[in-house]
Design a protein around this motif. Sequence first.
Motif, PDB file in Angstrom:
ATOM      1  N   HIS A  48      80.681  55.544 -25.425  1.00 36.34           N
ATOM      2  CA  HIS A  48      79.239  55.353 -25.455  1.00 36.34           C
ATOM      3  C   HIS A  48      78.675  55.090 -24.065  1.00 36.34           C
ATOM      4  N   VAL A  49      77.484  55.598 -23.858  1.00 36.93           N
ATOM      5  CA  VAL A  49      76.726  55.307 -22.647  1.00 36.93           C
ATOM      6  C   VAL A  49      76.137  53.914 -22.828  1.00 36.93           C
ATOM      7  N   GLU A  50      76.347  53.048 -21.860  1.00 37.68           N
ATOM      8  CA  GLU A  50      75.848  51.675 -21.959  1.00 37.68           C
ATOM      9  C   GLU A  50      74.417  51.581 -21.431  1.00 37.68           C
ATOM     10  N   ARG A  51      73.715  50.546 -21.867  1.00 35.34           N
ATOM     11  CA  ARG A  51      72.333  50.336 -21.430  1.00 35.34           C
ATOM     12  C   ARG A  51      72.257  50.328 -19.903  1.00 35.34           C
ATOM     13  N   GLY A  52      71.314  51.098 -19.359  1.00 36.44           N
ATOM     14  CA  GLY A  52      71.110  51.155 -17.917  1.00 36.44           C
ATOM     15  C   GLY A  52      72.091  52.072 -17.180  1.00 36.44           C
ATOM     16  N   GLU A  53      72.896  52.813 -17.922  1.00 35.01           N
ATOM     17  CA  GLU A  53      73.921  53.671 -17.332  1.00 35.01           C
ATOM     18  C   GLU A  53      73.560  55.135 -17.596  1.00 35.01           C
ATOM     19  N   THR A  54      73.794  55.992 -16.616  1.00 33.25           N
ATOM     20  CA  THR A  54      73.576  57.420 -16.854  1.00 33.25           C
ATOM     21  C   THR A  54      74.787  58.001 -17.583  1.00 33.25           C
ATOM     22  N   ALA A  55      74.606  59.161 -18.165  1.00 36.44           N
ATOM     23  CA  ALA A  55      75.717  59.843 -18.830  1.00 36.44           C
ATOM     24  C   ALA A  55      76.823  60.173 -17.826  1.00 36.44           C
ATOM     25  N   PHE A  56      76.458  60.560 -16.600  1.00 36.34           N
ATOM     26  CA  PHE A  56      77.452  60.827 -15.555  1.00 36.34           C
ATOM     27  C   PHE A  56      78.248  59.563 -15.238  1.00 36.34           C
ATOM     28  N   ASP A  57      77.546  58.449 -15.073  1.00 39.17           N
ATOM     29  CA  ASP A  57      78.235  57.191 -14.759  1.00 39.17           C
ATOM     30  C   ASP A  57      79.153  56.763 -15.907  1.00 39.17           C
ATOM     31  N   ALA A  58      78.711  56.970 -17.149  1.00 40.36           N
ATOM     32  CA  ALA A  58      79.549  56.635 -18.300  1.00 40.36           C
ATOM     33  C   ALA A  58      80.813  57.494 -18.305  1.00 40.36           C
ATOM     34  N   ALA A  59      80.688  58.765 -17.989  1.00 41.21           N
ATOM     35  CA  ALA A  59      81.851  59.660 -17.942  1.00 41.21           C
ATOM     36  C   ALA A  59      82.848  59.175 -16.895  1.00 41.21           C
ATOM     37  N   ARG A  60      82.357  58.826 -15.724  1.00 42.82           N
ATOM     38  CA  ARG A  60      83.244  58.319 -14.658  1.00 42.82           C
ATOM     39  C   ARG A  60      83.915  57.009 -15.076  1.00 42.82           C
ATOM     40  N   ARG A  61      83.139  56.110 -15.674  1.00 38.05           N
ATOM     41  CA  ARG A  61      83.679  54.817 -16.104  1.00 38.05           C
ATOM     42  C   ARG A  61      84.762  55.003 -17.167  1.00 38.05           C
ATOM     43  N   GLU A  62      84.482  55.840 -18.166  1.00 40.42           N
ATOM     44  CA  GLU A  62      85.450  56.063 -19.239  1.00 40.42           C
ATOM     45  C   GLU A  62      86.745  56.675 -18.709  1.00 40.42           C
ATOM     46  N   ALA A  63      86.643  57.619 -17.773  1.00 40.42           N
ATOM     47  CA  ALA A  63      87.848  58.241 -17.201  1.00 40.42           C
ATOM     48  C   ALA A  63      88.690  57.207 -16.463  1.00 40.42           C
ATOM     49  N   LEU A  64      88.041  56.298 -15.773  1.00 42.50           N
ATOM     50  CA  LEU A  64      88.770  55.251 -15.057  1.00 42.50           C
ATOM     51  C   LEU A  64      89.383  54.250 -16.037  1.00 42.50           C
ATOM     52  N   GLU A  65      88.592  53.807 -17.023  1.00 45.20           N
ATOM     53  CA  GLU A  65      89.078  52.814 -17.991  1.00 45.20           C
ATOM     54  C   GLU A  65      90.187  53.353 -18.899  1.00 45.20           C
ATOM     55  N   GLU A  66      90.069  54.589 -19.327  1.00 39.15           N
ATOM     56  CA  GLU A  66      91.003  55.124 -20.317  1.00 39.15           C
ATOM     57  C   GLU A  66      92.187  55.871 -19.710  1.00 39.15           C
ATOM     58  N   LEU A  67      91.982  56.467 -18.510  1.00 35.56           N
ATOM     59  CA  LEU A  67      93.024  57.314 -17.924  1.00 35.56           C
ATOM     60  C   LEU A  67      93.479  56.875 -16.534  1.00 35.56           C
ATOM     61  N   GLY A  68      92.718  55.977 -15.898  1.00 32.78           N
ATOM     62  CA  GLY A  68      93.084  55.534 -14.555  1.00 32.78           C
ATOM     63  C   GLY A  68      92.822  56.561 -13.475  1.00 32.78           C
ATOM     64  N   VAL A  69      91.896  57.485 -13.706  1.00 27.69           N
ATOM     65  CA  VAL A  69      91.555  58.482 -12.695  1.00 27.69           C
ATOM     66  C   VAL A  69      90.132  58.247 -12.206  1.00 27.69           C
ATOM     67  N   ASP A  70      89.913  58.553 -10.930  1.00 27.77           N
ATOM     68  CA  ASP A  70      88.570  58.426 -10.367  1.00 27.77           C
ATOM     69  C   ASP A  70      88.314  59.589  -9.415  1.00 27.77           C
ATOM     70  N   GLU A  71      87.220  59.491  -8.682  1.00 27.79           N
ATOM     71  CA  GLU A  71      86.785  60.566  -7.782  1.00 27.79           C
ATOM     72  C   GLU A  71      86.740  61.908  -8.514  1.00 27.79           C
ATOM     73  N   LEU A  72      86.192  61.871  -9.708  1.00 28.68           N
ATOM     74  CA  LEU A  72      86.090  63.072 -10.532  1.00 28.68           C
ATOM     75  C   LEU A  72      84.999  63.995 -10.009  1.00 28.68           C
ATOM     76  N   ASP A  73      85.287  65.267  -9.952  1.00 26.49           N
ATOM     77  CA  ASP A  73      84.294  66.283  -9.628  1.00 26.49           C
ATOM     78  C   ASP A  73      83.765  66.814 -10.961  1.00 26.49           C
ATOM     79  N   LEU A  74      82.831  66.066 -11.544  1.00 30.52           N
ATOM     80  CA  LEU A  74      82.334  66.377 -12.884  1.00 30.52           C
ATOM     81  C   LEU A  74      81.381  67.561 -12.873  1.00 30.52           C
ATOM     82  N   ARG A  75      81.531  68.388 -13.888  1.00 30.47           N
ATOM     83  CA  ARG A  75      80.602  69.490 -14.112  1.00 30.47           C
ATOM     84  C   ARG A  75      79.984  69.284 -15.489  1.00 30.47           C
ATOM     85  N   PHE A  76      78.669  69.180 -15.538  1.00 35.07           N
ATOM     86  CA  PHE A  76      77.981  69.060 -16.819  1.00 35.07           C
ATOM     87  C   PHE A  76      78.069  70.398 -17.536  1.00 35.07           C
TER      88      PHE A  76
END
Length: 152
Positions: A48-76
């Motif tokens: 879920h996207v948290e209050r005050g968070e963009t969908a992009f930021d939620a995607a980055r947060r979830e990837a870090l929390e669930e998979l331990g990866v960061d610096e994602l080059d996300l494509r919508f």
Amino acid sequence: MSPAGFVVVPASYVYLLRDGVGGPEVLLQLRQNTGYMDGRWAAAAAGHVERGETAFDAARREALEELGVDELDLRFEFTMQRTRGDLPIDERVDFFFTCRTWRGDPRILEPEKCAELRWSPLDALPDPVVPHEASALASLGKGEAYLTFGFD
């Protein structure tokens, strides 16, 4: 229905992709102990996207929390509006992202919710896949910006 009874829940999904021997592969997780679609395959990182968070930021947060990866080059990829009958609490707006480059090796960081991670060919997904995600995965690369699921 009164406006106070209507809730829309936004979520972000991240499909990590790589080139496999037979074509593109996606990293999926086998859900367990979540109370929703347990025993089915789903995006390796989503939430879920948290209050005050963009969908992009939620995607980055979830990837870090669930998979331990960061610096994602996300494509919508697209947005999906979905429902389940006339249940107002179950109205959803999902934002789907793909990613081909990131830092770190994906690993299970929430073992209570994830039984397994698996790279799967996009054209030969494991069974069963969460239904709306099967629809999303089938739509990757088709250039559609808006999808719906559950509206009959």
